[in-house]
Design an enzyme around this catalytic site. Structure first.
Site, short mmCIF file in Angstrom:
data_model
loop_
_atom_site.label_atom_id
_atom_site.label_comp_id
_atom_site.label_asym_id
_atom_site.label_seq_id
_atom_site.Cartn_x
_atom_site.Cartn_y
_atom_site.Cartn_z
NE ARG A 34 -13.93 1.88 21.85
CZ ARG A 34 -14.46 0.78 22.32
NH1 ARG A 34 -15.83 0.71 22.21
NH2 ARG A 34 -13.91 -0.18 22.85
CE LYS A 199 -16.60 -12.67 34.34
NZ LYS A 199 -17.56 -13.49 33.25
N GLY A 357 -10.57 0.13 26.32
CA GLY A 357 -11.88 -0.51 27.23
C GLY A 357 -11.98 0.38 28.45
#
Length: 400
Positions: A34, A199, A357
């Site tokens: 990043r 999830k 991510g």
């Protein structure tokens, strides 16, 4: 949306909201992706004679200084990448910030301390956020939004500050938005989506939206076991969100009605007695058919047959979007599924987007050439919310 090419920046104090939220281990940066992504915009402004004030969050401090989340190591690495000293302010809007900014000459760069050390940054109270934004605005003449990984947050430096200064989008945000528009408005087909991660609840919104867009959806990671359970299979001790099974069953039914192909693992790599994924060897990883999991075993990666199946499903795609690893890629016993998907994207003629991510981190950790992919996003959550069709506060704030 204006870009930095529309601003006259020479001699101006330019506040750049970047996303420098990098992982740290004992104060050492373990993945500087990043920071490297932020460099082009910062360098361009400095070369044009701006006095550049960079700001970011890091981690989740509780609205007060916490040395574990200091941006000091980031300032050092940013300076190395820019090839120049980056002044570091020890606070966000206090004496150190004001003195540091006052000391900048044209072309200089400074980095403020972690924005989330001030409770006003993330406050849900408009007045508290606004008061912090007012103090940040006092440091600058212009605002450049370039922290794509934060644009889905209604935070002071992302949403409130642009309303207080002339503003524009940095190069990173302009690129990210352009790529995501290609995934929503100008898609080359077949359009394949690969979704992983822990999830299924984190992905329900994007699955709902993609049922109207995608031709095939490939599922991996921990979320795959909720899909397998929805098909009536035993998943042993694998990660399972039992309360999401009805929603998953509905999505599978809708996909069938719309002709969207859902592709689920046909085999998995499983293990038992696995207390620490990073440091301890699991008890005997085994490859099992997806319908052969039993209590005491947990699926931790897609298996070799699934790797081959997924590669075949991506081979003829025109567009591929990938978000979420296929397994616990941090451990070598469970990295092959994620590695196989990354390689399949490289082998495919498709326009490929890695959706930030953990997927972006996996690409780097597993040693792939980032430049070989069509685009690697810097914002996993922001990418998903954009694809869900949501209005992102940080992008809306940059519109005129």
């Amino acid at each position: 949306m204006k870009t930095i090419d529309d601003l006259q920046v020479a001699g101006q104090r330019v506040f750049v909201r970047a996303d420098l939220n990098v992982p740290l281990a004992d104060g050492t940066i373990t993945d500087d992706g990043r920071i490297r992504a932020a460099v082009p915009t910062i360098a361009k402004l400095a070369e044009a004679g701006a006095r550049v004030i960079v700001a970011s969050h890091l981690g989740r401090p509780k609205g007060a200084p916490d040395p574990r989340f200091s941006l000091a190591p980031v300032a050092a690495r940013l300076g190395e990448l820019l090839g120049k000293t980056v002044a570091f302010a020890a606070d966000t809007v206090g004496d150190s910030a004001r003195d540091t900014v006052a000391g900048l000459a044209d072309g200089d760069v400074a980095l403020l301390e972690n924005l989330r050390f001030n409770a006003g940054e993330t406050s849900k109270d408009d007045a508290e956020r606004g008061a912090f934004a007012d103090r940040l605005a006092g440091l600058a003449d212009l605002y450049v939004g370039d922290g794509f990984g934060a644009v889905h947050r209604k935070h002071a430096s992302v949403f409130d500050l642009p309303a207080r200064l002339p503003h524009a989008a940095g190069g990173l945000i302009a690129t990210e938005v352009g790529v995501l528009r290609k995934l929503t408005d100008d898609v080359s087909r077949p359009y394949a989506v690969v979704l992983g991660g822990a999830k299924v609840s984190d992905k329900l919104g994007v699955i709902d939206h993609l049922l109207e867009k995608a031709d095939r959806i490939l599922i991996g990671g921990g979320m795959a076991y909720t899909f397998l359970k929805a098909q009536g299979l035993e998943v042993g001790d694998s990660l399972l969100q039992e309360d999401q099974v009805p929603a998953v069953q509905e999505y599978l039914s809708r996909a069938k009605e719309r002709g969207v192909e859902f592709v689920l693992p046909v085999d998995v790599v499983a293990a038992k007695d696995f207390p620490d994924l990073r440091t301890k060897a699991p008890a005997g990883p085994v490859v099992l058919s997806a319908d052969a999991l039993t209590p005491g075993l947990q699926g931790l990666d897609i298996g070799p047959a699934t790797c081959e199946l997924y590669a075949a499903k991506l081979a003829d795609a025109g567009t591929v979007f990938w978000n979420g690893p296929m397994g616990v890629f941090e451990h070598p016993d469970f990295a092959e599924g994620t590695r196989a998907v990354a390689q399949a994207l490289l082998d495919s003629p498709a326009f490929t987007v890695v959706g930030g991510g953990d997927s972006a981190a996996a690409v780097r950790i597993l040693g792939f050439d980032e430049n070989a992919f069509g685009h690697i996003s810097t914002g996993g959550g922001a990418s998903l919310e954009y694809l869900e069709g949501k209005t992102l506060p940080g992008l809306a704030a940059l519109e005129d």
